[in-house]
Design an enzyme around this catalytic site. Structure first.
Site, short mmCIF file in Angstrom:
data_model
loop_
_atom_site.label_atom_id
_atom_site.label_comp_id
_atom_site.label_asym_id
_atom_site.label_seq_id
_atom_site.Cartn_x
_atom_site.Cartn_y
_atom_site.Cartn_z
N PRO A 59 0.83 -1.19 0.00
CA PRO A 59 0.00 0.00 0.00
C PRO A 59 0.87 1.26 0.00
O PRO A 59 1.86 1.31 0.72
CB PRO A 59 -0.81 -0.11 1.30
CG PRO A 59 -0.12 -1.14 2.12
CD PRO A 59 0.68 -2.00 1.21
N CYS A 60 0.55 2.21 -0.85
CA CYS A 60 1.27 3.48 -0.90
C CYS A 60 0.25 4.60 -0.73
O CYS A 60 -0.04 5.34 -1.66
CB CYS A 60 2.02 3.64 -2.22
SG CYS A 60 3.27 2.40 -2.52
N GLN A 61 -0.32 4.69 0.47
CA GLN A 61 -1.40 5.69 0.66
C GLN A 61 -0.88 7.11 0.60
O GLN A 61 -1.64 8.04 0.47
CB GLN A 61 -2.11 5.42 2.00
CG GLN A 61 -3.03 4.25 1.91
CD GLN A 61 -2.82 3.29 3.08
OE1 GLN A 61 -1.85 3.39 3.83
NE2 GLN A 61 -3.75 2.36 3.22
#
Ligand code: SAH
Length: 838
Positions: free
Chosen positions: A450-452
């Site tokens: 995840p690369c929020q």
């Protein structure tokens, strides 16, 4: 004499440029002209004509200026310079250069000189002296750009970009050696002979591909994939698939061993499920042996659908620390190299407590100081802080002699120094059964870190240093896990924002890390809708393959592409699509109706997690998506018990509160309906405003029928709040939430949001994939997932590549369509149909 200064650099100078040769700038130089001339006799005319026929066209073909001919005449991309003769040597400022020598070529002032291989030396009809340059790229000249320092400074990449340049652009010789692909992996381990630079990979622009050098001087490599063993294998996998390139896959019994997959950030396991199904269609047994996710509900879903998988409910960073510590333990107990099970990590119940591999944080009594307690056995291992004592480390779950599981505790490794035998016993069994992967055990690692920190919804994005944002840290963890476990293949999935945010910083980092770790790599963007779903959903996919393996191609779409999102610079080019749609037969785009019209009606208040269908499938999609696990390819998706009856799971909606439900009931059941259709709302220039002639309508509760947030959403320009989907539509992207306040998620003909199952259908989950956890958690798992047919298509091209059956092209055609391919017989049927219609 030709004027110096026309060299064509491999990249342009500013930061935003694409690497496309046509967009490169010409260098303008004012330095003194060196003395240049050809040396020796020209290459005999017949030989030169045979080697470079395009430079010696017959009289009839000559068009345009006398020094060059246009591309129409030659079929080439660029204008071709015409030659009077070719040479084998040239002299520049007293130094002799041979054909195929490597040379520095003058760049703009202040820039490092370019590097090229001299692949032609020729005189033009207007007395020019030219060489054909085949360019080498430094890491920073490739898509890796600002992350170039990840890659060894001496390493360059041979491109297939060639162009003509005046001879006087050559500066000096450069010594570049070609190395065989680096199997030993780290640069330090590698013996590099004295040289200015070395190369072991090519870099080509289509799909930003770094791959083994197959053709650097002469076209020599024969197509290794054309001879395929035709043994009629009899593994449990699908046999005899006819490939689009006319080859037939027959499973080779000598190659029947299983490929072990590690699914990182696995969620409920959609990506690995699709990959394994797709691989099995290519005759490869890929099995998800390990999965890691921080979300306990997602882990439970995965375990339920994949009993064969060792599911670890922990943060990936803890998993990384754990596998490192585990490898050390195995070494300490001299286990490395000793015999191991082929069947994967399924430990028997009494050996390893499967359930409790998960880290539990609930309170349990601390018995570690008590002398009454004796360790009976160890049940599980983790790296972290399972007792919440702010002390992270390696912990083992202990079963105490004479006590049952309710007394189990997590003990740090130091506390077990008195029971070395018990520890050794546990580690030995774990080693044998592959409880955890050691370097080399996981053949394939998939997952989307995840690369929020890049999401457009995130107002606090760090554009200067995206990797310092804790929200993007998992990309580093992911690459570190790959670095440690050294799988043969990796597939990373991510949102397109990693290519949009901060000039594609994270996407470039990801490729840079892979290349620095000596993986071949390529990047593509795929729309779920192109693979048979009524959902657009564009995602980025990054392949990596060790130099010993073939880099998989991207599967070309099987269904009509819906539209294209805008992505900047060179990333525009990486959408996986046909160049010319006329040449292929794409299936018609799927619509909402095709996917969900057969599901029984339910209300906003539906409470059942399981029900009978009570309806028949109406479309092909519905027929195949309803398959039982036992009827599906691969056949490893569940227990016999779960196949016994045909039950519809998770067909219930997020329950809207009374106010929202009342609002939804007032939204007309027609195409395009939304809150703008409610009384009191006017629309002017696509902007909403209150109708002054109407008093604000109230609900029974006294709340307004039209909430303020609907009116102000996107400054009144959005028609999404309380939007109803229509049967003939394709949804943009299934997301993790189901609230109707800012997205179009109402069922066309029922007063509720789409159910979990309906969303799951839009993501291509087979109906038998049952989800666990509270309603919102199940929506999250579905919304987070990689669309199953996309993963399946990738699994298929992986299956081709790992058997050496793919060619070196970046794209491959699929011989099947989703979801028909889920059943063996229909795979064959699809092909028959295709043949009939072609
Ligand atoms: N590939 C999955 C979806 C993954 S969504 C599929 O196809 O179904 C990303 C997942 O990362 C989420 O399930 C989330 O719980 C998990 N996650 C987030 N941070 C994590 C971390 N630090 N360690 C492990 N998992 C994490």
């Amino acid at each position: 004499m030709p004027k110096r200064g026309a060299s064509t650099p491999p990249v342009a100078e500013n930061d935003t440029v694409s690497l496309l040769p046509s967009q490169r700038k010409k260098a303008k130089l004012s330095s003194p002209n060196p003395v240049v001339c050809f040396v020796g006799k020209p290459i005999p005319v017949t030989e030169a004509r045979a080697k470079w026929p395009h430079r010696y066209p017959s009289e009839g073909k000559k068009k345009g200026s006398s020094a060059s001919i246009s591309k129409e005449a030659t079929g080439e991309d660029n204008e071709v310079m015409l030659a009077t003769c070719h040479y084998r040597q040239a002299k520049i400022d007293g130094v002799v250069f041979n054909l195929h020598d490597d040379a520095y070529v003058k760049a703009e002032d202040g820039k490092p000189d370019y590097i090229a291989r001299i692949v032609e030396l020729f005189a033009t009809v207007d007395n020019g002296m030219y060489f054909m340059a085949r360019w080498f790229y430094r890491a920073e000249d490739t898509v890796i750009k600002s992350h170039g320092d990840l890659v060894d400074k001496k390493r360059v990449f041979l491109s297939d970009v060639k162009d003509e340049n005046p001879l006087d652009c050559i500066v000096s010789k450069v010594n570049i050696v070609k190395l065989t692909p680096n199997v030993g992996l780290t640069t330090k381990e590698r013996k590099i002979p004295p040289c200015d630079y070395y190369y072991d990979m090519t870099y080509t622009l289509p799909y930003l591909t770094f791959s083994n050098v197959v053709n650097d001087t002469v076209k020599s490599e024969s197509d290794a994939s054309s001879t395929i063993s035709s043994e009629s294998g009899s593994s449990g996998c699908f046999n005899g698939a006819n490939l689009a390139n006319g080859k037939t896959i027959k499973k080779n019994s000598s190659n029947s061993s299983e490929w072990a997959l590690l699914d990182l950030y696995s969620g409920c396991g959609a990506m690995s499920t699709g990959l394994c199904l797709g691989a099995s269609l290519a005759g490869v047994k890929l099995v998800t042996r390990w999965a890691v996710d921080i979300n306990a509900h997602a882990c439970k879903s995965l375990k339920q659908n994949h009993p064969e998988t060792q599911v670890r409910n922990e943060p990936a960073e803890n998993f990384l620390a754990l596998v490192k510590a585990w490898a050390k333990l195995c070494e300490e107990f001299s286990l490395l190299g000793s015999e191991r099970s082929e069947s994967g990590p399924d430990m028997e119940e009494d050996e390893i407590d499967d359930e409790d591999v998960n880290v539990k944080t609930e309170e349990s009594e601390d018995h570690s100081d008590s002398e009454d307690f004796e360790v009976e056995k160890l049940l599980a291992v983790c790296h972290g802080d399972p007792n919440n004592v702010k002390k992270s480390g390696l912990y083992f779950k202990v079963r105490w002699m004479g006590y049952d599981s309710s007394y189990d505790t997590w003990e740090p490794i130091d506390g077990l120094s008195d029971c070395k035998d018990v520890l050794k016993n546990f580690v030995t069994k774990g080693y044998k059964k592959k409880l955890l992967p050691l370097p080399g055990d996981a053949n394939f690692i998939c997952g989307g870190p995840p690369c929020q920190g890049v999401s457009g919804f995130n107002r606090f994005r760090n554009a200067e240093a995206p990797l310092e944002d804790i929200k993007n840290k998992q990309l580093i963890v992911y690459m570190d896990i790959i670095d440690f476990l050294k799988p043969k293949y990796i597939l990373m999935e991510n949102v397109v924002d990693i290519l949009k945010f901060s000039g594609g910083y994270l996407g470039r980092y990801a490729i840079g890390r892979l290349v620095a770790m000596n993986y071949q790599a390529r990047m593509g963007m795929m729309a779920a809708g192109s693979y048979g779903l009524p959902q657009f959903r564009m995602r980025v996919f990054l392949w990596g393959a060790r130099p010993t393996e073939k880099l998989p191609p991207y599967p070309l779409p099987t269904h009509e592409v819906v539209s294209r999102g805008f992505v900047p610079t060179e990333f525009e080019e990486i959408t996986v699509t046909y160049n010319n749609k006329e040449t292929c037969k794409l299936g018609e785009a799927l619509l909402l109706e095709d996917a969900i019209s057969d599901l029984p009606p339910v209300t906003n208040y539906e409470k059942q997690d399981e029900m009978n269908y009570g309806t028949k499938a109406r479309t092909e999609f519905q027929k195949y998506i309803r398959l039982k696990k036992s009827e599906m390819v691969g056949g490893n998706m569940g227990t016999a018990q779960s196949m016994a009856s045909r039950i519809l799971y998770d067909h219930r909606p997020l329950e809207l509160n009374k106010d929202d439900y009342d609002r939804v009931c007032r939204i007309p059941q027609k195409k395009g309906a939304n809150f703008r259709d409610l009384p009191g709302v006017l629309v002017k220039d696509n902007k909403v405003e209150w109708d002054p002639s109407i008093e604000r309508v109230k609900l029974d509760s006294g709340k307004p029928l039209v909430p303020d947030y609907a009116m102000t959403f996107v400054r009144g320009t959005s028609s999404k709040p309380f939007g109803r989907l229509w049967w003939d539509e394709i949804v943009p992207t299934v997301v993790t939430r189901a609230e109707p306040h800012n997205q179009v998620i109402l069922h066309p003909a029922q007063n509720r949001v789409l159910t979990i199952r309906e969303n799951a259908r839009l993501q291509g989950f087979p109906d038998c994939y049952k989800l666990c956890g509270p309603i919102k958690e199940r929506y999250t798992q579905v919304g987070n997932a990689v669309a199953v047919p996309v993963a399946l298509a990738m699994g298929y091209t992986f299956g081709l590549a790992c058997q050496g059956l793919s060619d070196d092209k970046p794209l491959a055609t699929l011989p099947f369509k989703y979801p028909n391919c889920l059943v063996r017989s229909s795979f064959a049927k699809t092909e028959d149909n295709d043949e009939e219609s072609s």
